[in-house]
Design an enzyme around this catalytic site. Structure first.
Site, PDB file in Angstrom:
ATOM      1  N   GLY A  42      53.649   2.789  62.165  1.00 33.73           N
ATOM      2  CA  GLY A  42      54.975   3.403  62.143  1.00 33.73           C
ATOM      3  C   GLY A  42      55.261   4.350  60.995  1.00 33.73           C
ATOM      4  O   GLY A  42      56.071   5.260  61.115  1.00 33.73           O
ATOM      5  N   GLU A  96      56.930   1.702  54.493  1.00 33.70           N
ATOM      6  CA  GLU A  96      57.148   1.118  55.829  1.00 33.70           C
ATOM      7  C   GLU A  96      58.128   1.961  56.616  1.00 33.70           C
ATOM      8  O   GLU A  96      59.009   2.599  56.053  1.00 33.70           O
ATOM      9  CB  GLU A  96      57.788  -0.270  55.665  1.00 33.70           C
ATOM     10  CG  GLU A  96      56.794  -1.410  55.647  1.00 33.70           C
ATOM     11  CD  GLU A  96      57.031  -2.366  56.806  1.00 33.70           C
ATOM     12  OE1 GLU A  96      56.794  -1.949  57.959  1.00 33.70           O
ATOM     13  OE2 GLU A  96      57.449  -3.504  56.558  1.00 33.70           O
ATOM     14  N   ASP A  97      58.001   1.870  57.939  1.00 34.79           N
ATOM     15  CA  ASP A  97      58.930   2.619  58.787  1.00 34.79           C
ATOM     16  C   ASP A  97      60.342   2.029  58.763  1.00 34.79           C
ATOM     17  O   ASP A  97      61.316   2.734  58.557  1.00 34.79           O
ATOM     18  CB  ASP A  97      58.408   2.732  60.231  1.00 34.79           C
ATOM     19  CG  ASP A  97      58.063   1.383  60.880  1.00 34.79           C
ATOM     20  OD1 ASP A  97      58.166   0.334  60.217  1.00 34.79           O
ATOM     21  OD2 ASP A  97      57.694   1.389  62.077  1.00 34.79           O
ATOM     22  N   ASP A 100      63.609  -4.606  59.437  1.00 33.29           N
ATOM     23  CA  ASP A 100      64.459  -5.185  60.478  1.00 33.29           C
ATOM     24  C   ASP A 100      64.799  -6.612  60.049  1.00 33.29           C
ATOM     25  O   ASP A 100      65.652  -6.807  59.183  1.00 33.29           O
ATOM     26  CB  ASP A 100      63.689  -5.104  61.802  1.00 33.29           C
ATOM     27  CG  ASP A 100      64.512  -5.502  63.012  1.00 33.29           C
ATOM     28  OD1 ASP A 100      65.689  -5.125  63.072  1.00 33.29           O
ATOM     29  OD2 ASP A 100      63.993  -6.190  63.901  1.00 33.29           O
ATOM     30  N   THR A 101      64.109  -7.632  60.580  1.00 35.28           N
ATOM     31  CA  THR A 101      64.352  -8.993  60.086  1.00 35.28           C
ATOM     32  C   THR A 101      63.816  -9.158  58.670  1.00 35.28           C
ATOM     33  O   THR A 101      64.270 -10.025  57.922  1.00 35.28           O
ATOM     34  CB  THR A 101      63.665 -10.048  60.980  1.00 35.28           C
ATOM     35  OG1 THR A 101      62.247  -9.898  60.879  1.00 35.28           O
ATOM     36  CG2 THR A 101      64.081  -9.914  62.430  1.00 35.28           C
ATOM     37  N   THR A 104      57.934  -8.971  58.287  1.00 38.72           N
ATOM     38  CA  THR A 104      56.685  -8.257  58.021  1.00 38.72           C
ATOM     39  C   THR A 104      56.593  -7.895  56.542  1.00 38.72           C
ATOM     40  O   THR A 104      55.583  -8.169  55.881  1.00 38.72           O
ATOM     41  CB  THR A 104      56.614  -6.962  58.865  1.00 38.72           C
ATOM     42  OG1 THR A 104      56.857  -7.292  60.227  1.00 38.72           O
ATOM     43  CG2 THR A 104      55.258  -6.294  58.731  1.00 38.72           C
ATOM     44  N   LYS A 128      67.847  -1.841  58.601  1.00 37.18           N
ATOM     45  CA  LYS A 128      68.893  -2.419  59.463  1.00 37.18           C
ATOM     46  C   LYS A 128      69.369  -3.698  58.803  1.00 37.18           C
ATOM     47  O   LYS A 128      68.928  -4.799  59.163  1.00 37.18           O
ATOM     48  CB  LYS A 128      68.294  -2.790  60.829  1.00 37.18           C
ATOM     49  CG  LYS A 128      68.071  -1.653  61.781  1.00 37.18           C
ATOM     50  CD  LYS A 128      67.851  -2.212  63.181  1.00 37.18           C
ATOM     51  CE  LYS A 128      66.655  -1.602  63.825  1.00 37.18           C
ATOM     52  NZ  LYS A 128      66.350  -2.176  65.147  1.00 37.18           N
ATOM     53  N   PHE A 149      67.897   0.416  68.479  1.00 43.44           N
ATOM     54  CA  PHE A 149      66.443   0.534  68.467  1.00 43.44           C
ATOM     55  C   PHE A 149      66.079   1.997  68.265  1.00 43.44           C
ATOM     56  O   PHE A 149      66.435   2.858  69.058  1.00 43.44           O
ATOM     57  CB  PHE A 149      65.827  -0.020  69.756  1.00 43.44           C
ATOM     58  CG  PHE A 149      64.374  -0.367  69.558  1.00 43.44           C
ATOM     59  CD1 PHE A 149      64.004  -1.598  69.033  1.00 43.44           C
ATOM     60  CD2 PHE A 149      63.378   0.561  69.850  1.00 43.44           C
ATOM     61  CE1 PHE A 149      62.664  -1.910  68.808  1.00 43.44           C
ATOM     62  CE2 PHE A 149      62.044   0.256  69.634  1.00 43.44           C
ATOM     63  CZ  PHE A 149      61.685  -0.980  69.112  1.00 43.44           C
ATOM     64  N   ARG A 162      56.145   7.963  69.218  1.00 45.39           N
ATOM     65  CA  ARG A 162      55.843   8.166  67.793  1.00 45.39           C
ATOM     66  C   ARG A 162      55.778   9.649  67.442  1.00 45.39           C
ATOM     67  O   ARG A 162      55.975  10.035  66.299  1.00 45.39           O
ATOM     68  CB  ARG A 162      54.486   7.534  67.444  1.00 45.39           C
ATOM     69  CG  ARG A 162      54.441   6.023  67.552  1.00 45.39           C
ATOM     70  CD  ARG A 162      53.204   5.504  66.843  1.00 45.39           C
ATOM     71  NE  ARG A 162      52.844   4.146  67.233  1.00 45.39           N
ATOM     72  CZ  ARG A 162      53.370   3.042  66.697  1.00 45.39           C
ATOM     73  NH1 ARG A 162      54.267   3.118  65.750  1.00 45.39           N
ATOM     74  NH2 ARG A 162      52.986   1.847  67.115  1.00 45.39           N
TER      75      ARG A 162
HETATM   76  P1  IMP Z   1      60.626  -6.970  60.823  1.00 44.71           P
HETATM   77  O1  IMP Z   1      59.376  -7.750  60.500  1.00 44.71           O
HETATM   78  O2  IMP Z   1      61.532  -7.728  61.750  1.00 44.71           O
HETATM   79  O3  IMP Z   1      61.346  -6.451  59.611  1.00 44.71           O
HETATM   80  O4  IMP Z   1      60.199  -5.713  61.670  1.00 44.71           O
HETATM   81  C1  IMP Z   1      58.948  -5.250  61.622  1.00 44.71           C
HETATM   82  C2  IMP Z   1      58.545  -4.234  62.647  1.00 44.71           C
HETATM   83  O5  IMP Z   1      59.312  -4.285  63.856  1.00 44.71           O
HETATM   84  C3  IMP Z   1      58.742  -2.847  62.109  1.00 44.71           C
HETATM   85  O6  IMP Z   1      57.731  -2.481  61.190  1.00 44.71           O
HETATM   86  C4  IMP Z   1      58.664  -2.079  63.402  1.00 44.71           C
HETATM   87  O7  IMP Z   1      57.318  -1.878  63.799  1.00 44.71           O
HETATM   88  C5  IMP Z   1      59.359  -2.984  64.414  1.00 44.71           C
HETATM   89  N1  IMP Z   1      60.760  -2.567  64.599  1.00 44.71           N
HETATM   90  C6  IMP Z   1      61.882  -3.204  64.215  1.00 44.71           C
HETATM   91  N2  IMP Z   1      62.979  -2.510  64.553  1.00 44.71           N
HETATM   92  C7  IMP Z   1      62.529  -1.388  65.174  1.00 44.71           C
HETATM   93  C8  IMP Z   1      63.184  -0.242  65.741  1.00 44.71           C
HETATM   94  O8  IMP Z   1      64.416  -0.086  65.757  1.00 44.71           O
HETATM   95  N3  IMP Z   1      62.363   0.703  66.277  1.00 44.71           N
HETATM   96  C9  IMP Z   1      61.002   0.599  66.275  1.00 44.71           C
HETATM   97  N4  IMP Z   1      60.357  -0.431  65.746  1.00 44.71           N
HETATM   98  C10 IMP Z   1      61.105  -1.425  65.202  1.00 44.71           C
HETATM   99 MG    MG Z   2      56.233  -1.125  66.052  1.00 45.10          MG
END
Ligand code: IMP
Ligand code: MG
Length: 179
Positions: A42, A96-97, A100-101, A104, A128, A149, A162
């Protein structure tokens, strides 16, 4: 499922903000041993644009993380690609792109600290905050967004979109918590 035509963050706005982040990072990493760790896939465009705007030298490496949800252990994060550079004593900047939670990033940051990095900081294009489930602090944030999203500029939906030069909102209606 398709992205909305009108960008949520257009290419010009992205360029301005990425340059601002690069200036802040350049100030903070003057005289340091900067290792930029691009989180695949990403962050490909973001890291590339950021690197070209830096005013300090940097070494580049890559990691790839995959998170699996719905397992007995909750969400599990696996490192599919590990850095090839030695991290010991390095000033690591994770690029990082999106945060979210935070699962990662939290796993990745812990792994990097365990590898003996002198410092580990996090730079994300999108944040987010309303979705956060893990305690993670981003040191550099491009844009804080609502809970939609996002695709484009490296971000995907099922590996699609992408290649788009701007960030678009995916037209999904209300989104669920499982992704
Ligand atoms: P996290 O571990 O929940 O913080 O999210 C990790 C991964 O979920 C990010 O690195 C993205 O690859 C994917 N992700 C979460 N939200 C989005 C979104 O809105 N668009 C695209 N990918 C997302
Ligand atoms: Mg992804």
């Amino acid at each position: 499922m398709k992205p909305l035509d009108h960008p949520a963050i257009d290419a010009g706005t992205l360029r301005i903000r990425v340059n601002e982040l690069a200036r802040a990072i350049s100030r903070d990493y003057e005289e340091r041993d900067l290792l930029v760790l691009c989180v695949l896939k990403g962050a490909l465009h973001f890291a590339s644009d950021l690197l070209r705007a830096l005013e300090v030298p940097a070494i580049v490496d890559f990691v790839r993380a995959k998170s699996y949800s719905g397992t007995a252990a909750g969400t599990v994060v696996e490192l599919l690609v590990k850095p090839t550079e030695s991290l010991a004593g390095r000033d690591v900047l994770v690029v990082e792109d999106i945060l979210d939670t935070g699962g990662t990033a939290a796993t990745l940051m812990e792994y990097l600290s365990q590898q003996g990095a002198a410092s580990v900081r996090l730079c994300v294009l999108l944040d987010k905050p309303s979705r956060r489930a893990h305690e993670v602090h981003a040191d550099y944030v491009g844009f804080s967004i609502e809970d939609y999203f996002a695709v484009g500029y490296g971000l995907d939906y099922n590996e699609q979109f992408r290649e788009l030069p701007a960030i678009h909102r995916l037209d999904v209606g209300p989104i669920d918590g499982n992704r």
